[in-house]
Design an enzyme around this catalytic site. Structure first.
Site, mmCIF file in Angstrom:
data_model
loop_
_atom_site.group_PDB
_atom_site.id
_atom_site.type_symbol
_atom_site.label_atom_id
_atom_site.label_comp_id
_atom_site.label_asym_id
_atom_site.label_seq_id
_atom_site.Cartn_x
_atom_site.Cartn_y
_atom_site.Cartn_z
ATOM 1 N N PHE A 1 56.046 51.736 68.291
ATOM 2 C CA PHE A 1 54.668 51.444 67.910
ATOM 3 C C PHE A 1 53.728 52.129 68.894
ATOM 4 C CE2 PHE A 1 57.048 48.459 65.586
ATOM 5 C CZ PHE A 1 56.270 47.983 64.542
ATOM 6 N N ALA A 2 52.808 52.941 68.366
ATOM 7 C CA ALA A 2 51.846 53.663 69.190
ATOM 8 C C ALA A 2 50.451 53.383 68.649
ATOM 9 C CB ALA A 2 52.139 55.162 69.170
ATOM 10 N N GLY B 1 46.252 52.670 69.347
ATOM 11 C CA GLY B 1 45.148 52.915 70.271
ATOM 12 C C GLY B 1 45.496 53.956 71.306
ATOM 13 N N TYR C 1 47.777 54.094 73.346
ATOM 14 C CA TYR C 1 49.206 54.289 73.601
ATOM 15 C C TYR C 1 49.776 55.511 72.884
ATOM 16 C CZ TYR C 1 49.731 50.126 76.397
ATOM 17 O OH TYR C 1 49.633 49.216 77.421
ATOM 18 N N GLU D 1 58.456 39.296 74.545
ATOM 19 C CA GLU D 1 59.518 39.330 75.558
ATOM 20 C C GLU D 1 59.953 37.921 75.926
ATOM 21 O OE1 GLU D 1 59.840 42.383 78.802
ATOM 22 O OE2 GLU D 1 59.134 40.657 79.986
ATOM 23 N N ASP E 1 59.827 50.694 73.139
ATOM 24 C CA ASP E 1 58.426 50.777 73.537
ATOM 25 C C ASP E 1 58.028 52.225 73.755
ATOM 26 O OD1 ASP E 1 57.881 48.126 73.398
ATOM 27 O OD2 ASP E 1 57.494 47.833 75.545
ATOM 28 N N HIS F 1 66.158 43.530 82.316
ATOM 29 C CA HIS F 1 64.917 44.075 82.852
ATOM 30 C C HIS F 1 65.155 44.675 84.235
ATOM 31 C CE1 HIS F 1 60.760 44.526 83.917
ATOM 32 N NE2 HIS F 1 60.335 43.929 82.827
ATOM 33 N N ASP G 1 55.705 53.492 75.732
ATOM 34 C CA ASP G 1 55.435 53.878 77.122
ATOM 35 C C ASP G 1 56.742 53.873 77.915
ATOM 36 O OD1 ASP G 1 55.575 51.118 76.890
ATOM 37 O OD2 ASP G 1 54.105 50.739 78.474
#
Length: 276
Positions: A87-88, A90, A92, A269, A177, A199, A179
């Site tokens: 998902f990208a 704005g 991002y 998350e 993600d 993580h 980023d």
């Protein structure tokens, strides 16, 4: 409805993807602390500095703990297709070029891959040359007003994508993600029923320091003493039916929290980390 019991996870650690705010060589140089404080029985030739099996017998995959040539040869005859979502929205979209280029270099090279880019700015999706058997589909979505809406809609869109399209041809799906970038191989070693990524920011700390949601009213609530690992929300996946159930459950729990006027500490998350 509670989130799936996280102990159904088949693979809980990958070494090939790093979120934008994290460091690049954590998997190769640092010692993992076994959160269960127990002896590890490892096969001959395996790494002895990391946990490679959970107490519920789910493998933990690190670089140096698998034979990539052997694993790839097992799957290449099956003609599998791996779907992926990103998902990208704005600002991002600025991460897309790096994400797409490194993905093409490292993500399931030599296999059929279909990436779906969900964005509110389709004209900003860069053109990246893709190898044979790999394709990119852009899906235009509206701009959302808040992070809470983005996370809930993300899970809903993943659920709908599996229901409406992927069941006809895909075998696995990974949700990533934007980023992020790939620094090395991500391949067949990650295929399993339900796959999560420990993580990088918390894999060495005591579980008491994990940022689980502590609001008893939230569907993402984790009581003190519960939980085994802390999984990042930026990469998860597995077989279609398992990811479909995970996305559907997470979406319903996010919506339930919203009706109460609350939000989990780290959005989806937190919900992904919720054990049933």
């Amino acid at each position: 409805m509670n989130l799936l019991n996280i102990k159904s996870v088949t693979v809980i650690l990958l070494f090939v993807v790093l979120l934008g705010l994290l460091y690049s060589s954590v998997w190769q140089s640092c010692r993992v602390i076994d959160p269960f404080k127990q002896n590890q029985s490892l096969p001959a030739g395996s790494r002895t500095d990391v946990l490679t099996m959970t107490p519920w017998l789910a493998p933990v995959v690190w670089e140096g703990t698998f034979n990539p040539v052997f694993l790839d040869s097992m799957y290449q005859t099956k003609n599998i297709t791996i779907a992926a979502t990103v998902f990208a929205l704005g600002k991002y979209t600025m991460f897309l070029k790096n994400f797409l280029e490194t993905m093409e270099q490292h993500f399931f090279t030599g296999f059929n891959v279909h990436l779906f880019v969900f964005t509110d700015q389709p004209k900003e999706v860069p053109q990246v040359k893709m190898a044979g058997g790999r394709q990119l589909t852009v899906r235009t979505v509206p701009s959302f007003k808040s992070w809470q809406e983005i996370t809930s809609r993300r899970m809903e869109l993943i659920q709908t994508l599996i229901e409406d399209e992927l069941r006809d041809y895909a075998d696995y799906i990974f949700c990533l993600d934007v980023d992020s970038q790939f620094h090395g191989r991500w391949g067949t070693e990650s295929l399993g029923g339900l796959v999560a990524v420990v993580h990088p920011g918390y894999y060495k700390v005591d579980r008491s320091a994990f940022p689980y949601d502590r609001q008893p009213i939230s569907k993402a609530y984790m009581a003190p003493g519960d939980g085994d690992f802390y999984y990042c929300g930026g990469a998860f996946g597995g077989v279609l039916q398992e990811v479909h159930l995970l996305a559907k459950t997470c979406h319903l729990n996010l919506e339930d929290d919203a009706t109460k006027g609350i939000h989990a500490a780290w959005q989806e998350e937190s919900h992904l980390n919720r054990s049933g």
